[in-house]
Scaffold this motif. Structure first.
Motif, PDB file in Angstrom:
ATOM      1  N   GLY A  26       0.790  -1.216   0.000  1.00 40.39           N
ATOM      2  CA  GLY A  26       0.000   0.000   0.000  1.00 40.39           C
ATOM      3  C   GLY A  26       0.824   1.268   0.000  1.00 40.39           C
ATOM      4  O   GLY A  26       0.546   2.215  -0.706  1.00 40.39           O
ATOM      5  N   ARG A  27       1.888   1.271   0.786  1.00 39.78           N
ATOM      6  CA  ARG A  27       2.702   2.470   0.903  1.00 39.78           C
ATOM      7  C   ARG A  27       3.321   2.861  -0.434  1.00 39.78           C
ATOM      8  O   ARG A  27       3.508   4.035  -0.731  1.00 39.78           O
ATOM      9  CB  ARG A  27       3.787   2.232   1.943  1.00 39.78           C
ATOM     10  N   ALA A  28       3.674   1.863  -1.248  1.00 40.71           N
ATOM     11  CA  ALA A  28       4.296   2.151  -2.540  1.00 40.71           C
ATOM     12  C   ALA A  28       3.275   2.570  -3.572  1.00 40.71           C
ATOM     13  O   ALA A  28       3.600   3.272  -4.525  1.00 40.71           O
ATOM     14  CB  ALA A  28       5.062   0.938  -3.034  1.00 40.71           C
ATOM     15  N   PHE A  29       2.038   2.133  -3.421  1.00 41.00           N
ATOM     16  CA  PHE A  29       1.058   2.264  -4.486  1.00 41.00           C
ATOM     17  C   PHE A  29       0.202   3.517  -4.357  1.00 41.00           C
ATOM     18  O   PHE A  29      -0.053   4.220  -5.335  1.00 41.00           O
ATOM     19  CB  PHE A  29       0.173   1.011  -4.482  1.00 41.00           C
ATOM     20  N   ILE A  30      -0.240   3.785  -3.115  1.00 40.86           N
ATOM     21  CA  ILE A  30      -1.229   4.838  -2.912  1.00 40.86           C
ATOM     22  C   ILE A  30      -0.678   6.199  -3.296  1.00 40.86           C
ATOM     23  O   ILE A  30       0.399   6.598  -2.859  1.00 40.86           O
ATOM     24  CB  ILE A  30      -1.703   4.828  -1.451  1.00 40.86           C
ATOM     25  N   ASN A  31      -1.419   6.896  -4.145  1.00 38.22           N
ATOM     26  CA  ASN A  31      -1.109   8.250  -4.606  1.00 38.22           C
ATOM     27  C   ASN A  31       0.127   8.337  -5.491  1.00 38.22           C
ATOM     28  O   ASN A  31       0.528   9.435  -5.883  1.00 38.22           O
ATOM     29  CB  ASN A  31      -0.958   9.233  -3.432  1.00 38.22           C
TER      30      ASN A  31
END
Length: 120
Positions: A26-31
């Motif tokens: 999630g940290r790499a993907f979101i936004n």
């Protein structure tokens, strides 16, 4: 832990198709924009395609009309559909997360790569 994991590479004949996938934490993907790059033996890593968080896309001229990048935000996944493959598409393909850019230096996170080999 930030992770990008590519899958879908393999050996295909010229004119064939492959679909690459990249699963991101999630940290790499979101936004973030998600990009695909490739590196052939003895050559520099080159830009293939990128997609912004809201779906804008940009392609290298060499793949325009043959490759399609897409993302599934709820599943933290990005895909690269590759059609009409050519021997010159042979390379290790990398998924990356970062800015909406064609420059590798603008991406903060990288996967380990997946090999694509196109036979003539």
């Amino acid at each position: 832990q930030v992770q990008l994991v590519e899958s879908g590479g393999g050996l295909v004949q010229a004119g064939g198709s492959l679909r690459l996938s990249c699963a991101a934490s999630g940290r790499a993907f979101i936004n973030n924009a998600m990009g695909w790059f490739r590196q052939a033996p003895g050559k520099e890593r080159e830009f293939v395609a990128t997609i912004s968080w809201n779906g804008s896309t940009f392609y290298a001229d060499s793949v325009k009309g043959r490759f399609t990048i897409s993302r599934d935000n709820p599943k933290n996944t990005v895909h690269l559909q590759m059609n009409s493959l050519k021997p010159e598409d042979t390379a290790v393909y990398y998924c990356a997360a970062g800015m909406y850019s064609r420059r590798p230096g603008h991406y903060d996170y990288w996967g380990q790569g997946t090999q694509v080999t196109v036979s003539s």
